[in-house]
Structure formats: C-alpha cells, structure tokens
Motif scaffolding. Structure first.
Motif, PDB file in Angstrom:
ATOM      1  N   ASN A  16      -4.272  -3.749   0.889  1.00 51.89           N
ATOM      2  CA  ASN A  16      -3.779  -2.431   0.484  1.00 51.89           C
ATOM      3  C   ASN A  16      -3.349  -2.418  -0.972  1.00 51.89           C
ATOM      4  O   ASN A  16      -2.697  -3.338  -1.445  1.00 51.89           O
ATOM      5  CB  ASN A  16      -2.580  -2.010   1.341  1.00 51.89           C
ATOM      6  N   ASN A  17      -3.716  -1.340  -1.650  1.00 50.66           N
ATOM      7  CA  ASN A  17      -3.193  -1.127  -2.986  1.00 50.66           C
ATOM      8  C   ASN A  17      -2.091  -0.077  -2.885  1.00 50.66           C
ATOM      9  O   ASN A  17      -1.775   0.417  -1.800  1.00 50.66           O
ATOM     10  CB  ASN A  17      -4.304  -0.709  -3.963  1.00 50.66           C
ATOM     11  N   LEU A  18      -1.498   0.287  -3.983  1.00 49.04           N
ATOM     12  CA  LEU A  18      -0.387   1.224  -3.972  1.00 49.04           C
ATOM     13  C   LEU A  18      -0.800   2.586  -3.413  1.00 49.04           C
ATOM     14  O   LEU A  18      -0.056   3.208  -2.653  1.00 49.04           O
ATOM     15  CB  LEU A  18       0.191   1.375  -5.383  1.00 49.04           C
ATOM     16  N   GLU A  19      -1.982   3.045  -3.767  1.00 48.18           N
ATOM     17  CA  GLU A  19      -2.451   4.344  -3.285  1.00 48.18           C
ATOM     18  C   GLU A  19      -2.594   4.351  -1.756  1.00 48.18           C
ATOM     19  O   GLU A  19      -2.186   5.299  -1.096  1.00 48.18           O
ATOM     20  CB  GLU A  19      -3.791   4.687  -3.932  1.00 48.18           C
ATOM     21  N   GLU A  20      -3.150   3.289  -1.185  1.00 46.71           N
ATOM     22  CA  GLU A  20      -3.298   3.208   0.270  1.00 46.71           C
ATOM     23  C   GLU A  20      -1.940   3.108   0.951  1.00 46.71           C
ATOM     24  O   GLU A  20      -1.729   3.673   2.020  1.00 46.71           O
ATOM     25  CB  GLU A  20      -4.181   2.022   0.649  1.00 46.71           C
ATOM     26  N   LEU A  21      -1.007   2.403   0.341  1.00 51.74           N
ATOM     27  CA  LEU A  21       0.339   2.306   0.896  1.00 51.74           C
ATOM     28  C   LEU A  21       1.006   3.679   0.938  1.00 51.74           C
ATOM     29  O   LEU A  21       1.611   4.056   1.939  1.00 51.74           O
ATOM     30  CB  LEU A  21       1.188   1.332   0.080  1.00 51.74           C
ATOM     31  N   ILE A  22       0.868   4.450  -0.136  1.00 57.36           N
ATOM     32  CA  ILE A  22       1.453   5.788  -0.177  1.00 57.36           C
ATOM     33  C   ILE A  22       0.814   6.685   0.879  1.00 57.36           C
ATOM     34  O   ILE A  22       1.508   7.433   1.568  1.00 57.36           O
ATOM     35  CB  ILE A  22       1.314   6.393  -1.593  1.00 57.36           C
TER      36      ILE A  22
END
Length: 88
Positions: A16-22
């Motif tokens: 996961n990157n930050l966008e997927e986490l959000i």
C-alpha cells in the motif's frame, strides 16, 4: 443498536502507498457511519412528530406521551418537510 464489526478487512496492505491507505480509511469510515446510522432514534415527547423534523432520519420513531401514539418517519419529500406514519 447496530452491530459494528470488530474486524475490518483492509485486504493486502503489503504494497500500500499513501493514496491506497487513505482510500481504505475512507471506506472504513463510510462503513462505520452506515453501521451506526442504521439504528433508529426514538423520541418521547408530548406531541406528534412535526413535519419540520427534517434533521431526523427515515426510520426514526416518535412516541407521543400524551396519546401513546407511535409514529415512524417514513419520507423526506422535500428538504423542509418530512412525513410521519402512525404505527398501529
């Protein structure tokens, strides 16, 4: 009262990157809000439900303490008007 699951499946978070986490947090918040808002609120007052009770949700209940009439909010036909239906 709505049952809120004790576990939320985020899926595979290994890459996961930050966008997927959000996105996952937004989905989690939405699921939580839906679960909490499913339960009807019950109001006890000495009057029937008012057509101006627009801040209430469909399914909310009103108990008229004077007449013991029970009503359920069944419709929001406009932003300034709601419909209460007497339960028999």
């Amino acid at each position: 009262m709505a049952k809120i699951p004790e576990y939320f499946a985020f899926g595979n978070v290994e890459d996961n990157n930050l966008e997927e986490l959000i996105k996952n947090l937004e989905r989690f918040y939405t699921d939580l809000a839906v679960a909490i808002n499913r339960k009807p609120d019950v109001y006890q007052r000495t009057t029937d439900g008012q057509p101006t009770d627009t801040f209430l949700s469909n399914g909310d209940l009103n108990i008229n303490l004077s007449t013991n009439k029970v009503e359920m909010l069944t419709n929001h036909p406009t932003q300034a008007l709601v419909t209460w239906t007497t339960l028999s």
